[in-house]
Design a protein around this motif. Structure first.
Motif, PDB file in Angstrom:
ATOM      1  N   ALA A   1       0.855  -1.201   0.000  1.00 43.08           N
ATOM      2  CA  ALA A   1       0.000   0.000   0.000  1.00 43.08           C
ATOM      3  C   ALA A   1       0.888   1.248   0.000  1.00 43.08           C
ATOM      4  O   ALA A   1       0.633   2.222  -0.725  1.00 43.08           O
ATOM      5  CB  ALA A   1      -0.924  -0.011   1.221  1.00 43.08           C
ATOM      6  N   GLY A   2       1.963   1.231   0.786  1.00 41.63           N
ATOM      7  CA  GLY A   2       2.885   2.377   0.876  1.00 41.63           C
ATOM      8  C   GLY A   2       3.555   2.648  -0.467  1.00 41.63           C
ATOM      9  O   GLY A   2       3.707   3.804  -0.886  1.00 41.63           O
ATOM     10  N   ILE A   3       3.955   1.578  -1.165  1.00 41.93           N
ATOM     11  CA  ILE A   3       4.599   1.765  -2.478  1.00 41.93           C
ATOM     12  C   ILE A   3       3.607   2.407  -3.454  1.00 41.93           C
ATOM     13  O   ILE A   3       3.960   3.317  -4.214  1.00 41.93           O
ATOM     14  CB  ILE A   3       5.108   0.406  -3.032  1.00 41.93           C
ATOM     15  CG1 ILE A   3       6.291  -0.096  -2.199  1.00 41.93           C
ATOM     16  CG2 ILE A   3       5.527   0.541  -4.496  1.00 41.93           C
ATOM     17  CD1 ILE A   3       6.783  -1.485  -2.574  1.00 41.93           C
TER      18      ILE A   3
ATOM     19  N   ARG B   1       2.177   7.242  -6.575  1.00 38.18           N
ATOM     20  CA  ARG B   1       1.266   8.343  -6.959  1.00 38.18           C
ATOM     21  C   ARG B   1       1.910   9.697  -6.655  1.00 38.18           C
ATOM     22  O   ARG B   1       1.892  10.608  -7.468  1.00 38.18           O
ATOM     23  CB  ARG B   1      -0.073   8.212  -6.216  1.00 38.18           C
ATOM     24  CG  ARG B   1      -0.993   7.159  -6.848  1.00 38.18           C
ATOM     25  CD  ARG B   1      -2.363   7.150  -6.218  1.00 38.18           C
ATOM     26  NE  ARG B   1      -2.363   6.586  -4.873  1.00 38.18           N
ATOM     27  CZ  ARG B   1      -2.366   5.276  -4.611  1.00 38.18           C
ATOM     28  NH1 ARG B   1      -2.361   4.396  -5.600  1.00 38.18           N
ATOM     29  NH2 ARG B   1      -2.349   4.824  -3.361  1.00 38.18           N
ATOM     30  N   GLN B   2       2.542   9.800  -5.458  1.00 35.80           N
ATOM     31  CA  GLN B   2       3.172  11.076  -5.065  1.00 35.80           C
ATOM     32  C   GLN B   2       4.225  11.516  -6.075  1.00 35.80           C
ATOM     33  O   GLN B   2       4.311  12.670  -6.440  1.00 35.80           O
ATOM     34  CB  GLN B   2       3.887  10.888  -3.726  1.00 35.80           C
ATOM     35  CG  GLN B   2       3.100  11.298  -2.513  1.00 35.80           C
ATOM     36  CD  GLN B   2       3.896  10.948  -1.263  1.00 35.80           C
ATOM     37  OE1 GLN B   2       5.112  11.068  -1.222  1.00 35.80           O
ATOM     38  NE2 GLN B   2       3.200  10.486  -0.240  1.00 35.80           N
TER      39      GLN B   2
ATOM     40  N   LEU C   1       9.917  -2.367  -9.428  1.00 33.91           N
ATOM     41  CA  LEU C   1      10.595  -1.814 -10.608  1.00 33.91           C
ATOM     42  C   LEU C   1      10.026  -0.427 -10.866  1.00 33.91           C
ATOM     43  O   LEU C   1       8.823  -0.291 -11.114  1.00 33.91           O
ATOM     44  CB  LEU C   1      10.369  -2.691 -11.841  1.00 33.91           C
ATOM     45  CG  LEU C   1      10.802  -4.149 -11.774  1.00 33.91           C
ATOM     46  CD1 LEU C   1      10.577  -4.836 -13.116  1.00 33.91           C
ATOM     47  CD2 LEU C   1      12.259  -4.262 -11.413  1.00 33.91           C
ATOM     48  N   ILE C   2      10.873   0.583 -10.796  1.00 30.18           N
ATOM     49  CA  ILE C   2      10.419   1.964 -11.022  1.00 30.18           C
ATOM     50  C   ILE C   2      10.647   2.288 -12.497  1.00 30.18           C
ATOM     51  O   ILE C   2      11.774   2.225 -12.991  1.00 30.18           O
ATOM     52  CB  ILE C   2      11.208   2.946 -10.138  1.00 30.18           C
ATOM     53  CG1 ILE C   2      11.016   2.575  -8.671  1.00 30.18           C
ATOM     54  CG2 ILE C   2      10.778   4.379 -10.412  1.00 30.18           C
ATOM     55  CD1 ILE C   2      11.877   3.398  -7.723  1.00 30.18           C
ATOM     56  N   ILE C   3       9.553   2.619 -13.188  1.00 24.79           N
ATOM     57  CA  ILE C   3       9.648   2.896 -14.621  1.00 24.79           C
ATOM     58  C   ILE C   3       9.897   4.397 -14.807  1.00 24.79           C
ATOM     59  O   ILE C   3       9.197   5.227 -14.221  1.00 24.79           O
ATOM     60  CB  ILE C   3       8.332   2.528 -15.363  1.00 24.79           C
ATOM     61  CG1 ILE C   3       7.801   1.167 -14.887  1.00 24.79           C
ATOM     62  CG2 ILE C   3       8.514   2.587 -16.873  1.00 24.79           C
ATOM     63  CD1 ILE C   3       8.568  -0.026 -15.296  1.00 24.79           C
TER      64      ILE C   3
END
Ligand SMILES: Cc1cc2nc3c(=O)[nH]c(=O)nc-3n(C[C@H](O)[C@H](O)[C@H](O)COP(=O)(O)OP(=O)(O)OC[C@H]3O[C@@H](n4cnc5c(N)ncnc54)[C@H](O)[C@@H]3O)c2cc1C
Length: 485
Positions: free
Chosen positions: A361-363, A368-369, A388-390
């Motif tokens: 949930a935190g991720i 979104r932030q 994985l951060i796109i």
């Protein structure tokens, strides 16, 4: 990403150093910038730097001669296996000689009765299993990069893989190493029977990220192949529900051989790429159990009962080898598939399994932030997460934003009682976050271990420790280098 400036007194001796390397090991030195390009980075490819030279030795004795030479000339060294590190562990600095183990691939000994295999450190992970499969054995740690990554790199990073929930990571399957210290001396740690008397230095070396010495040979535990294995795929309409189901399976005392998690962005990308036939859902688990057919039936029945409590959108138990292959196909193609979506940073935080719903949930909230998509695919059973951060490497500022988001996700992992890395290591990627997890006294104690193995801080010294914290030690080395010049 900041790197320490190269030592000018090493750069000014470049040709003399290369001549000395060539004299020590003719036919093993690569110095042409066109050819050293392949060694400028590892799988953290956003960062690169040309090394001073690359040397490819063939034996422990050659590694020993090279290290003694670099030690006496006070030249930094970066050990390298296959260069698949996702943490920048094998990225060089401009004043460093890369010592690559890729020519050291021999199998030195196989003993089925003692359940061990001894190999040179450049041998790939998958080909270790290949060497013993005819005898009915396998080597358990199975990083997704296993076709390419080398056993020496696995030992340096204490690597794991999908099946480590049951079999443990590298340290749980490592019996001994031949290690060459920076001054060229050769030591044997552990051995066929594993840990010897005295301090567990094998445990210190496994996971030390090329900071303490170069592993040239390894004795590995091999295991009899199980009678059989069968996966089940479970789809959920919420990621948090899948996380809660993982926690419930573990709480019930069942130890599947693997529990893998994929969320909706990852499922969509892999479906477009590999066409594995996954359901359209928010999250899915692949749970694999092994044993004889009755043992498998019993474990899967328990897992089905637990999963039903979480109202899954689909529970698909494999009924054939082809169905098993298809269930794993998407997971095994996930990293390649995500590469089609854009550039990505693959994180490696580890958390207590019970914290999975909260962290997922935190991720989502952090994603979104920051306005950047995050896809999750990871070894859920042992809490080892790979968000994985796109991002878009060509969009100005995007990489910095992605790194800041990654740092916040890793802070969250530490906050819930987890840690910065499960299997990929610290390298340069998480170096400056070490202060989030360790206080100054902890870091000092770890650096004293490095002092004992590598007093001049020549081995991979721009990695693992925050640069400001390690600066006094590296400055001490620079002063000595000036003396040696
Ligand atoms: C697509 C992909 C999937 C991956 N999946 C996984 C996974 O599932 N699990 C996992 O754990 N990792 C995974 N990784 C990360 C990587 O494969 C592992 O960290 C692997 O162990 C690195 O091995 P390597 O031989 O490529 O080492 P390198 O990248 O060459 O080096 C890694 C580190 O080890 C040091 N080193 C290398 N060889 C030696 C040696 N002989 N002696 C001392 N130090 C040495 C280097 O200095 C460096 O710090 C993945 C990487 C990719 C690209």
């Amino acid at each position: 990403m900041q790197m320490p400036p190269p030592d000018p007194s090493v750069l000014s001796r470049r040709q003399a150093i290369i001549d000395a390397l060539n004299a020590a090991l003719p036919d093993a030195v690569i110095q042409d910038p066109a050819e050293t390009r392949a060694y400028e980075c590892d799988a953290l490819s956003a960062y690169r730097c040309a090394p001073l030279a690359v040397v490819l030795p063939r034996s422990t004795d050659e590694v020993s001669r090279l290290l003694r030479l670099c030690h006496d000339l006070r030249v930094p060294v970066v050990p390298r296996g296959a260069g698949t590190s996702l943490a920048g562990g094998s990225m060089p600095t401009a004043d460093a000689v890369v010592i690559g183990l890729s020519r050291m691939t021999d199998v030195l000994e196989i003993s089925a009765p003692d359940r061990l295999v001894r190999v040179q450190a450049g041998r790939t992970n998958l080909s270790v299993s290949g060497a013993v499969e005819g005898l009915g054995f396998f080597y358990a740690p199975d990083p997704s990069s296993q076709l390419a990554c080398a056993i020496g790199g696995n030992i340096a990073m204490n690597s794991g893989g999908a099946h480590c929930l049951k079999y443990g990571v590298t340290t749980n399957n490592l019996l001994g190493v031949t290690l060459v210290l920076m001054d060229g001396s050769v030591v044997e740690l552990g051995g066929p029977m594993g840990e010897g008397p005295g301090l567990d230095l094998l445990g210190v070396v496994c996971g030390s990220e090329g900071q303490l010495g170069i592993v040239t040979e390894a004795t590995l535990r091999i295991l009899p192949r199980p009678a059989g294995a069968r996966p089940a795929l479970i789809g959920f309409d919420k990621a948090e529900t899948a996380g809660a189901c993982v926690a419930a399976i573990i709480r019930a005392g069942i130890i599947p051989v693997a529990i893998e998690f994929m969320d909706s962005p990852c499922i969509k990308a892999t479906e477009a790429f590999a066409h594995a036939g996954y359901p359209d859902c928010e999250a899915l688990l692949i749970v694999e159990v092994e044993g004889t057919p009755p043992e498998i039936d019993e474990q899967l029945a328990l897992i089905r009962d637990i999963a039903r409590r979480f109202d899954p959108v689909e529970f698909r138990e494999s009924g054939s080898d082809d169905e098993s292959r298809r269930i794993w196909l998407g997971r095994k193609s996930a990293f390649g598939a995500m590469g089609q979506m854009g550039d990505y940073i693959c994180l490696d935080g580890t958390i207590p399994v019970t914290a999975l719903p909260r962290v997922l949930a935190g991720i989502g909230e952090l994603s979104r932030q920051y306005g950047l998509a995050v896809a999750n695919v990871f070894h859920a059973g042992d809490g080892n997460m790979h968000p994985l951060i796109i991002y878009d490497a060509n969009a100005p500022g995007d990489l910095d934003r992605a790194e800041d988001l990654g740092a916040d996700i890793l802070r969250l992992c530490v906050e819930v009682g987890g840690c910065l890395t499960g299997e990929h290591g610290v390298g340069i990627e998480k170096r400056d976050l070490m202060s989030v997890q360790f206080d100054p006294a902890d870091l000092e104690a770890q650096m004293r271990v490095k002092d004992a193995f590598d007093p001049h801080w020549l081995l991979n010294a721009a990695k693992v420790f925050p640069l400001d914290v390690s600066a006094p030690r590296r400055d001490r080395r620079l002063n000595r280098t000036a003396d040696a010049a």
